[in-house]
Design a protein around this motif. Sequence first.
Motif, PDB file in Angstrom:
ATOM      1  N   ALA A 401       0.813  -1.215   0.000  1.00  0.00           N
ATOM      2  CA  ALA A 401       0.000   0.000   0.000  1.00  0.00           C
ATOM      3  C   ALA A 401       0.849   1.268   0.000  1.00  0.00           C
ATOM      4  CB  ALA A 401      -0.925  -0.006   1.214  1.00  0.00           C
ATOM      5  N   ALA A 446      -9.828  -0.730  10.138  1.00  0.00           N
ATOM      6  CA  ALA A 446     -10.069  -0.222   8.781  1.00  0.00           C
ATOM      7  C   ALA A 446     -11.394   0.523   8.662  1.00  0.00           C
ATOM      8  CB  ALA A 446     -10.023  -1.368   7.776  1.00  0.00           C
ATOM      9  N   GLN A 453      -7.372   1.072   6.289  1.00  0.00           N
ATOM     10  CA  GLN A 453      -8.210   0.569   5.201  1.00  0.00           C
ATOM     11  C   GLN A 453      -7.390   0.338   3.927  1.00  0.00           C
ATOM     12  OE1 GLN A 453     -11.239   3.213   3.643  1.00  0.00           O
ATOM     13  NE2 GLN A 453     -12.633   1.495   3.280  1.00  0.00           N
ATOM     14  N   LEU A 454      -6.450   1.235   3.644  1.00  0.00           N
ATOM     15  CA  LEU A 454      -5.582   1.064   2.477  1.00  0.00           C
ATOM     16  C   LEU A 454      -4.803  -0.249   2.561  1.00  0.00           C
ATOM     17  CD1 LEU A 454      -4.080   4.648   1.933  1.00  0.00           C
ATOM     18  CD2 LEU A 454      -5.622   3.402   0.390  1.00  0.00           C
ATOM     19  N   TYR A 456      -5.595  -2.865   4.457  1.00  0.00           N
ATOM     20  CA  TYR A 456      -6.565  -3.969   4.458  1.00  0.00           C
ATOM     21  C   TYR A 456      -6.974  -4.347   3.030  1.00  0.00           C
ATOM     22  CZ  TYR A 456     -10.791  -6.612   5.676  1.00  0.00           C
ATOM     23  OH  TYR A 456     -11.756  -7.583   5.793  1.00  0.00           O
ATOM     24  N   GLN A 457      -7.097  -3.361   2.175  1.00  0.00           N
ATOM     25  CA  GLN A 457      -7.510  -3.609   0.793  1.00  0.00           C
ATOM     26  C   GLN A 457      -6.451  -4.351  -0.018  1.00  0.00           C
ATOM     27  OE1 GLN A 457      -8.371   0.421  -0.404  1.00  0.00           O
ATOM     28  NE2 GLN A 457     -10.534   0.292   0.191  1.00  0.00           N
ATOM     29  N   GLN A 458      -5.223  -4.443   0.513  1.00  0.00           N
ATOM     30  CA  GLN A 458      -4.142  -5.135  -0.185  1.00  0.00           C
ATOM     31  C   GLN A 458      -4.107  -6.643   0.109  1.00  0.00           C
ATOM     32  OE1 GLN A 458      -2.088  -3.872  -2.504  1.00  0.00           O
ATOM     33  NE2 GLN A 458      -3.175  -1.913  -2.326  1.00  0.00           N
TER      34      GLN A 458
END
Length: 502
Positions: A401, A446, A453-454, A456-458
């Motif tokens: 991220a 997140a 959150q950034l 977590y999205q990975q």
Amino acid sequence: MKKIGFDSEKYLQEQSAYILERVQHYDKLYLEFGGKLVGDKHAKRVLPGFDEDAKIKLLETLKEKAEIIICVYAGDIERSKIRGDYGITYDQDVLRLIDEYRAYGISVNSVLITRYQEQPNVKVFMTKLERSGIKVYTHQAIEGYPTNVEAIVGENGFAKNPYIETTKPIVVASAPGPGSGKLATCLNQMYHEYEHGRKTGYAKFETFPVWNLPLKHPVNTAYEAATVDLKDFNMIDNYHYEAYGEVAVNYNRDMETFPVIKRIIEKITGKESVYQSPTDMGVNRLKTGIIDDQVVQEAAKQEIIRRSFAVENDYKKGLADEETLRRMQVILEENDLKKEDRAPVLPARNYAKEVQERIQSTNLQAVIAIELPNDTIITGRTTTLMDASAAAILNGLKSLANIADEIDLLAPMILQTIQKLKTDDLHSKVPTLSANELLIALAISAVTNPTAQLAYQQLPNLKDTQAHSTVILNRENEQTLKQLGIDITNDPVYPTENLYYN
């Protein structure tokens, strides 16, 4: 970027067509499915681009014509045999398989308990299945199987085991693992079918070894490495060469049993078998999907190294013998491979040594290195706050991220609260956060923290990454990493002297 060496769509088309061609010769075809119908991660690793669910998707294309009998050896249920890739027992895996097949709309005919001897745990399992509406059959062991053909094809052989009523032209025999009795089930069914006057055939669908690849091709050698505990080894199918003048690869158990299986089929059908070799029995068209042999060879070599770590660990845990360990070492040497050829191995070991020297400790340092999709290798080590698995995942997500290392994704207060829960309320003697606990904390953070959150999205980008640990992982962390799709290996060393907590 991961290179692709296999075309799953092309393979599925070729494979489906060939099975349907084989079915046309019979009223009914019993198809023994070897390997994993769902989640074939070995095939996925050695054939980059292979869909790990390709075989179940293949059956989905044939679902109007096919039904499944799930075979499971009673002894495996009784002793709670574990399926290594999922960390669940064989009886649990049968339930999982039923759910998977149903999700694809494929008919599950029944569950067959093979070599049944009225074991107590097996009875409980059978009751559970029956009360869930699943038909259950049992087959007893046949004395003299498979060599005493006269006894097998007679009143004290197949005749004493019940016939499983089937309705579709393709009947697939599948199982949670090897030694479940799929072949005996197919032959038993053929016997009863011919007693009822139906022309029936048998075929075998084994993914590996690949019969029309060279004997020493890394893909075939990777199969030997994967089954080294079963003492399997590949060899040229001399029956096939004598019959057709064509070189084909098979493996020792099929070669050893072919003459007697051929005689059993001839005894059942009353005529000469159409099969002149064990390769003839197979319907494997895997080679048609290989579109870049060099990519596939390199992937297979990496799988051999991965398997060598697995064998060393099994030996350390008392699950493998010295012969298996030596055989694995020979396979490595024959292919001019070293364990250090696996990308994350040296970074993990070197960082562990660096930390050990920096803190002037005599204790081994637990470190995990992960090779990310962009070829960057990140590391994580065990601290008072989290273990190496959690640290490596967190650092990997930060790297993906583009989040600076010094930025805290998780508030220290949250982590300390979780630690307090573990030690004070749940009375755990292991205060460090595991990978699973770290992921839960990250998911919660997140919701209110955009930076978390950034990261977590990975998480999806950790799938198919390669990792190595300097110590043996506990089962919980190992399963969490596998669920994320991380291929993890580790050195055969326990992190502490504690026998239980290791």
